[in-house]
Enzyme design. Sequence first.
Site, PDB file in Angstrom:
ATOM      1  N   HIS A 148       0.834  -1.206   0.000  1.00 21.02           N
ATOM      2  CA  HIS A 148       0.000   0.000   0.000  1.00 21.02           C
ATOM      3  C   HIS A 148       0.868   1.256   0.000  1.00 21.02           C
ATOM      4  CE1 HIS A 148      -3.512   2.495   1.318  1.00 21.02           C
ATOM      5  NE2 HIS A 148      -2.559   3.186   1.916  1.00 21.02           N
ATOM      6  N   GLU A 149       1.894   1.272   0.835  1.00 23.14           N
ATOM      7  CA  GLU A 149       2.766   2.446   0.915  1.00 23.14           C
ATOM      8  C   GLU A 149       3.595   2.616  -0.357  1.00 23.14           C
ATOM      9  OE1 GLU A 149       2.104   4.473   3.133  1.00 23.14           O
ATOM     10  OE2 GLU A 149       0.866   3.071   4.261  1.00 23.14           O
ATOM     11  N   HIS A 152       1.465   4.204  -2.925  1.00 24.87           N
ATOM     12  CA  HIS A 152       1.394   5.658  -2.757  1.00 24.87           C
ATOM     13  C   HIS A 152       2.570   6.332  -3.457  1.00 24.87           C
ATOM     14  CE1 HIS A 152      -2.006   6.740  -0.323  1.00 24.87           C
ATOM     15  NE2 HIS A 152      -1.679   5.962   0.700  1.00 24.87           N
ATOM     16  N   GLU A 225      -6.516   7.084  -1.530  1.00 22.93           N
ATOM     17  CA  GLU A 225      -6.410   5.926  -0.639  1.00 22.93           C
ATOM     18  C   GLU A 225      -6.997   4.682  -1.297  1.00 22.93           C
ATOM     19  OE1 GLU A 225      -4.474   4.814   2.642  1.00 22.93           O
ATOM     20  OE2 GLU A 225      -4.724   6.887   1.956  1.00 22.93           O
TER      21      GLU A 225
END
Length: 297
Positions: A148-149, A152, A225
Site C-alpha cells: 500500500h505504501e 502511494h 487511498e
Amino acid sequence: MLTRIALLLATNIAVVLVLSIILNLLGVEQFLREQGIDAEMVTLLIFAAGIGFAGSFISLAMSKYMAMKMMGAKPIESPRGEQEQWLVETVRRFAQREGIGMPDVAIYDAPEINAFATGARRNSALVAVSSGLLQNMTRDEAEAVIAHEVAHVSNGDMVTLTLIQGVVNTFVIFLSHVAGRFVDRVVFKNEGGHGPGFWITMIFAQMVLGVLASMITMYFSRKREFRADSGAAKLAGRDKMIAALEKLKRSVEPQNMPDEMEAFGINGRMGGSSIKRLFMSHPPLDERIEALKGRPV
C-alpha cells in the site's frame, strides 16, 4: 478534530504573513507594476499563487526529514536480524515491480499498527512502519501494508496532493485578500494602505475558506487511498490486503501520526458524524474492504 483544524489555520495564516512580508520587502509587487502589470487583481493572484504553492512545496521538500524527526523513525542502513532483512527486501521487491527507485526504509516505535510513505520524488521516497505493525501483523498482512505504501509512492500521491494543496491555498489567499480589500475600501472608506478592516476581514475569511479548503484536500486524499489499496492488491494480492484492513479494524486507533504523514499512512483516524467524515484523510475501513471485494482477484 478541532485541534487539527486549528493547526491547519494557524499554519496557513503564518505562511501567508511571513511570505507576504518577505515578498513586499523584496519589492516584487512594485516591480510588477513598473512592468505595466498594474491590474490589482492580477498582481494579487500572482502573489496568492506564489505564496500558496511555496508553502506546499517547502513542506514537500522537507517531508522526509520532518517525518524522521517527528516520528523518531530509525532508518535501516544495514539490516539487523531476519525481520529487518525481510522488511527491506519486501520494499525492494515491490519497488522494482513498480519501476521506482528503492525507498529509504525505517521503523518507528509506536504501539498501533500503522505505516506511512513520504518524499518529494518517486525515486527518493521513505517508507516507514511502526513497531506495532511488525509485532501484531502476520507476514502476509504486513506485506499488504508495505505494498500500500509503495503504491502511494508509485502513484506520485505526495506530489499530487501537494499540487492540490497549492491550488486551494492560492484561492484561499486570493479570495480572503479580495474580501479584506473590499471591506476596507467600501465599508471603511480606506483608500491608502491596509487598515484594520482589511486585516480583520482577511484573517476571518481565511479561517472560513481554510476549513473548506481542508475538506477539498481530504476528499482527494480519500480517493488516492482507494487507489493505493488497489495498487496493494495488485502487488501483494487482494486477499492479503483485505486481511490487513480487517486486522486494522480490530487494532488500536492511531493517535500520534502527524497530519503531514497521516494522509499517506495505511490507517487514519476513525470518523464519527457526517461532518467529521468530511475532514477524514482515509475512507472508513468498511468502505475500503467492500471496494476491494468488488475488485477481481
